[in-house]
Design a protein around this motif. Structure first.
Motif, PDB file in Angstrom:
ATOM      1  N   GLN A 126       0.827  -1.208   0.000  1.00  0.00           N
ATOM      2  CA  GLN A 126       0.000   0.000   0.000  1.00  0.00           C
ATOM      3  C   GLN A 126       0.862   1.259   0.000  1.00  0.00           C
ATOM      4  O   GLN A 126       0.510   2.270  -0.633  1.00  0.00           O
ATOM      5  CB  GLN A 126      -0.928   0.015   1.218  1.00  0.00           C
ATOM      6  CG  GLN A 126      -1.999  -1.072   1.211  1.00  0.00           C
ATOM      7  CD  GLN A 126      -2.823  -1.060   2.486  1.00  0.00           C
ATOM      8  OE1 GLN A 126      -2.900  -0.041   3.178  1.00  0.00           O
ATOM      9  NE2 GLN A 126      -3.449  -2.174   2.804  1.00  0.00           N
ATOM     10  N   LEU A 127       1.981   1.202   0.700  1.00  0.00           N
ATOM     11  CA  LEU A 127       2.863   2.367   0.798  1.00  0.00           C
ATOM     12  C   LEU A 127       3.859   2.443  -0.359  1.00  0.00           C
ATOM     13  O   LEU A 127       4.622   3.406  -0.456  1.00  0.00           O
ATOM     14  CB  LEU A 127       3.643   2.318   2.117  1.00  0.00           C
ATOM     15  CG  LEU A 127       2.808   2.446   3.398  1.00  0.00           C
ATOM     16  CD1 LEU A 127       3.669   2.210   4.617  1.00  0.00           C
ATOM     17  CD2 LEU A 127       2.150   3.823   3.469  1.00  0.00           C
ATOM     18  N   GLY A 128       3.870   1.429  -1.217  1.00  0.00           N
ATOM     19  CA  GLY A 128       4.827   1.416  -2.320  1.00  0.00           C
ATOM     20  C   GLY A 128       6.239   1.084  -1.893  1.00  0.00           C
ATOM     21  O   GLY A 128       7.202   1.391  -2.603  1.00  0.00           O
ATOM     22  N   ALA A 129       6.386   0.455  -0.716  1.00  0.00           N
ATOM     23  CA  ALA A 129       7.717   0.086  -0.216  1.00  0.00           C
ATOM     24  C   ALA A 129       8.099  -1.279  -0.765  1.00  0.00           C
ATOM     25  O   ALA A 129       7.328  -2.234  -0.688  1.00  0.00           O
ATOM     26  CB  ALA A 129       7.717   0.056   1.311  1.00  0.00           C
ATOM     27  N   SER A 130       9.284  -1.387  -1.335  1.00  0.00           N
ATOM     28  CA  SER A 130       9.720  -2.650  -1.919  1.00  0.00           C
ATOM     29  C   SER A 130      10.306  -3.571  -0.855  1.00  0.00           C
ATOM     30  O   SER A 130      10.938  -3.114   0.098  1.00  0.00           O
ATOM     31  CB  SER A 130      10.758  -2.398  -3.017  1.00  0.00           C
ATOM     32  OG  SER A 130      11.915  -1.789  -2.462  1.00  0.00           O
ATOM     33  N   VAL A 131      10.072  -4.856  -1.017  1.00  0.00           N
ATOM     34  CA  VAL A 131      10.650  -5.883  -0.157  1.00  0.00           C
ATOM     35  C   VAL A 131      11.505  -6.784  -1.043  1.00  0.00           C
ATOM     36  O   VAL A 131      11.014  -7.354  -2.013  1.00  0.00           O
ATOM     37  CB  VAL A 131       9.560  -6.705   0.556  1.00  0.00           C
ATOM     38  CG1 VAL A 131      10.187  -7.820   1.394  1.00  0.00           C
ATOM     39  CG2 VAL A 131       8.702  -5.800   1.436  1.00  0.00           C
ATOM     40  N   ASP A 132      12.784  -6.883  -0.741  1.00  0.00           N
ATOM     41  CA  ASP A 132      13.716  -7.608  -1.600  1.00  0.00           C
ATOM     42  C   ASP A 132      13.770  -9.103  -1.318  1.00  0.00           C
ATOM     43  O   ASP A 132      14.097  -9.895  -2.200  1.00  0.00           O
ATOM     44  CB  ASP A 132      15.125  -7.029  -1.457  1.00  0.00           C
ATOM     45  CG  ASP A 132      15.193  -5.574  -1.890  1.00  0.00           C
ATOM     46  OD1 ASP A 132      14.691  -5.280  -2.986  1.00  0.00           O
ATOM     47  OD2 ASP A 132      15.730  -4.754  -1.139  1.00  0.00           O
ATOM     48  N   CYS A 133      13.463  -9.514  -0.086  1.00  0.00           N
ATOM     49  CA  CYS A 133      13.562 -10.925   0.274  1.00  0.00           C
ATOM     50  C   CYS A 133      12.741 -11.185   1.532  1.00  0.00           C
ATOM     51  O   CYS A 133      12.632 -10.311   2.399  1.00  0.00           O
ATOM     52  CB  CYS A 133      15.020 -11.323   0.500  1.00  0.00           C
ATOM     53  SG  CYS A 133      15.287 -13.092   0.837  1.00  0.00           S
ATOM     54  N   ILE A 134      12.158 -12.369   1.611  1.00  0.00           N
ATOM     55  CA  ILE A 134      11.401 -12.784   2.792  1.00  0.00           C
ATOM     56  C   ILE A 134      12.087 -14.005   3.386  1.00  0.00           C
ATOM     57  O   ILE A 134      12.307 -15.006   2.694  1.00  0.00           O
ATOM     58  CB  ILE A 134       9.946 -13.136   2.434  1.00  0.00           C
ATOM     59  CG1 ILE A 134       9.218 -11.911   1.874  1.00  0.00           C
ATOM     60  CG2 ILE A 134       9.212 -13.685   3.662  1.00  0.00           C
ATOM     61  CD1 ILE A 134       7.870 -12.240   1.260  1.00  0.00           C
ATOM     62  N   ILE A 135      12.466 -13.927   4.655  1.00  0.00           N
ATOM     63  CA  ILE A 135      13.000 -15.083   5.380  1.00  0.00           C
ATOM     64  C   ILE A 135      11.859 -15.630   6.221  1.00  0.00           C
ATOM     65  O   ILE A 135      11.351 -14.945   7.113  1.00  0.00           O
ATOM     66  CB  ILE A 135      14.200 -14.688   6.257  1.00  0.00           C
ATOM     67  CG1 ILE A 135      15.327 -14.107   5.394  1.00  0.00           C
ATOM     68  CG2 ILE A 135      14.713 -15.895   7.034  1.00  0.00           C
ATOM     69  CD1 ILE A 135      16.518 -13.615   6.188  1.00  0.00           C
ATOM     70  N   LEU A 136      11.454 -16.855   5.928  1.00  0.00           N
ATOM     71  CA  LEU A 136      10.222 -17.410   6.483  1.00  0.00           C
ATOM     72  C   LEU A 136      10.510 -18.608   7.366  1.00  0.00           C
ATOM     73  O   LEU A 136      11.085 -19.604   6.907  1.00  0.00           O
ATOM     74  CB  LEU A 136       9.292 -17.813   5.327  1.00  0.00           C
ATOM     75  CG  LEU A 136       7.948 -18.436   5.677  1.00  0.00           C
ATOM     76  CD1 LEU A 136       7.093 -17.465   6.479  1.00  0.00           C
ATOM     77  CD2 LEU A 136       7.226 -18.857   4.400  1.00  0.00           C
ATOM     78  N   ASP A 137      10.111 -18.521   8.636  1.00  0.00           N
ATOM     79  CA  ASP A 137      10.248 -19.653   9.550  1.00  0.00           C
ATOM     80  C   ASP A 137       9.095 -20.622   9.295  1.00  0.00           C
ATOM     81  O   ASP A 137       7.941 -20.203   9.165  1.00  0.00           O
ATOM     82  CB  ASP A 137      10.220 -19.150  10.992  1.00  0.00           C
ATOM     83  CG  ASP A 137      10.610 -20.234  11.992  1.00  0.00           C
ATOM     84  OD1 ASP A 137      10.922 -21.362  11.555  1.00  0.00           O
ATOM     85  OD2 ASP A 137      10.602 -19.955  13.195  1.00  0.00           O
TER      86      ASP A 137
END
Length: 286
Positions: A30-41
């Motif tokens: 919604q804010l237009g912030a990019s996420v480069d990678c998700i570390i998922l447990d």
């Protein structure tokens, strides 16, 4: 995990559950912030890692973000999760810092190169609206070079010459040196390291002891032979696979000034580099 990632200059945040993590990602979009990678447990209260990965894969806004799965059990069918959800990597906890860093950087690089996971076909779903749990304020993304060698100009001088043939270790060294603001080039074998030493005139050399063509000991002896002709001396730090008895002695005997066992941490590498570069400056000004 947050402290480790921040020590590598990553801009990161954590969520205590899968639902909160999905709300975080929704708010970021919604804010237009990019996420480069998700570390998922994989093991989380409520939604487990597979549930969260399924939701990420089904959301067209999120499906191109690389996901690295962390698990403490070996019963997870990682192959099935790769096919179903596009998980890019799987690490067993506790993951070594060097392996974690290399995995994250590799995942980001591959995602940027591919642009999107076009080879995975996903059915569109109607996402359930989640109330914003918090506001995400994100700084500029940490630059991850497509090729570590491009961080320095083709001709010297440079701060650091890295002699290392392993791709993951090259990424680890590159990320740490980027965080320290040092210029560097990477040589993939000992013979290339000697040639690059001649042309780039580095202030310091990080020398892996096990490499093709010439190993680290042989490459160091070749560099020292060159220096005998011009009267110079460049600090060389030997990098060994393990902290075994006698490693330091072998490095010193070959002409190295110091040694550093793997896995290499940002703090230890930064301290070694700072010590030897400061001594080099002091010797030149004395």
């Amino acid at each position: 995990l947050l402290e480790q990632l921040r020590s590598w200059s990553f801009d990161c945040a954590a969520a205590e559950s899968g639902a909160v993590g999905l709300a975080f990602l929704d708010r970021a979009c919604q804010l237009g912030a990019s996420v480069d990678c998700i570390i998922l447990d994989y093991q989380m209260p409520g939604m487990n890692g597979a549930d969260v990965a399924r939701a990420i894969a089904a959301d067209s806004r999120l499906s191109s973000i690389p996901v690295v799965l962390l698990t403490s059990v070996d019963q997870v069918d990682f192959g099935r999760m790769v096919i179903d959800f596009g998980i890019v990597a799987h690490l067993t906890k506790p993951a070594r810092s060097a392996v974690l860093l290399g995995t994250v950087i590799s995942a980001i690089q591959k995602a940027r190169t591919q642009g999107a996971k076009a080879h995975f076909v996903r059915e569109p779903v109607v996402a359930q609206a989640a109330p914003p749990a918090f506001t995400v304020i994100r700084g500029p993304a940490v630059p991850v070079p497509a090729a570590p060698e491009s961080t320095a100009a083709p001709s010297g001088p440079i701060d650091i010459l890295i002699a290392e043939d392993n791709d993951v270790n090259q990424l680890v060294f590159g990320q740490i040196l980027n965080g320290l603001g040092l210029s560097y080039r990477i040589a993939g074998n000992g013979r290339t390291a000697v040639e690059m030493y001649r042309s780039l005139r580095p202030r310091l050399v990080l020398m892996d002891v096990s490499m093709p063509e010439l190993n680290g000991y042989e490459a160091t002896r070749a560099i020292r032979a060159i220096e005998q002709q011009n009267g110079s001396h460049t600090p060389i730090i030997g990098v060994t696979a393990h902290a075994l008895k006698g490693d330091r002695e072998k490095c010193i005997e070959a002409g190295m000034d110091d040694y550093l066992p793997k896995p290499v941490s940002p703090d230890r590498l930064g301290a070694k580099i700072g010590t030897w570069l400061s001594e080099t400056v002091a010797a030149k000004t004395a």
